[in-house]
Write a protein that holds these residues in place. Structure first.
Motif, short mmCIF file in Angstrom:
data_model
loop_
_atom_site.label_atom_id
_atom_site.label_comp_id
_atom_site.label_asym_id
_atom_site.label_seq_id
_atom_site.Cartn_x
_atom_site.Cartn_y
_atom_site.Cartn_z
N LYS A 1 -0.40 2.07 -5.57
CA LYS A 1 -1.42 3.13 -5.54
C LYS A 1 -1.89 3.50 -6.94
O LYS A 1 -3.00 3.99 -7.11
N GLU B 1 -8.55 -1.91 -4.16
CA GLU B 1 -8.28 -0.79 -3.25
C GLU B 1 -8.20 0.55 -3.97
O GLU B 1 -8.37 1.60 -3.35
N TRP C 1 0.82 -1.21 0.00
CA TRP C 1 0.00 0.00 0.00
C TRP C 1 0.86 1.26 0.00
O TRP C 1 0.43 2.30 -0.48
#
Length: 190
Positions: free
Chosen positions: A110, A117, A104
């Motif tokens: 990202k 996510e 993460w």
């Protein structure tokens, strides 16, 4: 996968200090319970997966120590829906590092549009919205059973239509539409 010289051993990836790559060698999974820097319990397992050894080890500790710890701290290898559920039932507070914690933090994660996510979730519609703005809606709920017999529900989401999408190659390897496999219970417990 067992050793011919030690039939109780299981082949596991072993790291060697002199080599960069892990090798398959017969071995055991040793679990150690620590309290205030003191070793309070040790057990050996044939299973190479830490997530599958956590619950039997906690039961072993409780039996041999005569009490249950109010909280359990573990690294990411122990994270599972089954572990969270067990700790909740035992009224123990879990402090388990998420498996994706290190990922993460990376820019590459990202910016990976294929990851759940990184998609917007619409709770009222129970759908995810992909990078192209298309909706991934629930298709069906898949029943799963772990090696230990734990039953979980995994919701399978599918994109409405990936045909002609300019992001398809970076979003999915599927020939059809993008699918996500989501355990809502697991996500809620993180």
């Amino acid at each position: 996968s067992y050793s011919k010289t030690d039939v109780d051993a299981t082949f596991m990836h072993m790291k060697d200090d002199h080599m960069r790559n892990a090798q398959l060698k017969p071995g055991y999974n040793v679990q150690i319970g620590v309290d205030s820097e003191y070793i309070v319990a040790v057990d050996i397992f044939q299973d190479r997966n830490d997530a599958w050894t956590m619950i039997p080890f906690l039961k072993y500790m409780e039996k041999h120590l005569g009490f249950r710890y109010p909280s359990v701290t573990a690294d990411s290898g122990y994270e599972s829906e089954e572990a969270y559920n067990y700790l909740e039932q035992q009224q123990q507070i879990p402090y388990i590092k998420p498996q994706t914690y290190e990922k993460w933090k990376k820019r590459s994660f990202k910016q990976d549009i294929s990851k759940r996510e990184n998609m917007k979730y619409e709770e009222t519609e129970d759908c995810y919205i992909c990078h192209a703005g298309k909706h991934l809606r629930p298709l069906y709920v898949k029943k799963q059973r772990s090696k230990n017999g734990y039953k979980s529900d995994v919701t399978v989401y599918e994109c409405e239509n990936c045909t002609g999408c300019p992001y398809k190659e970076t979003c999915t390897r599927s020939k059809g539409n993008k699918r996500l496999y989501v355990s809502k219970k697991f996500i809620a417990r993180r």
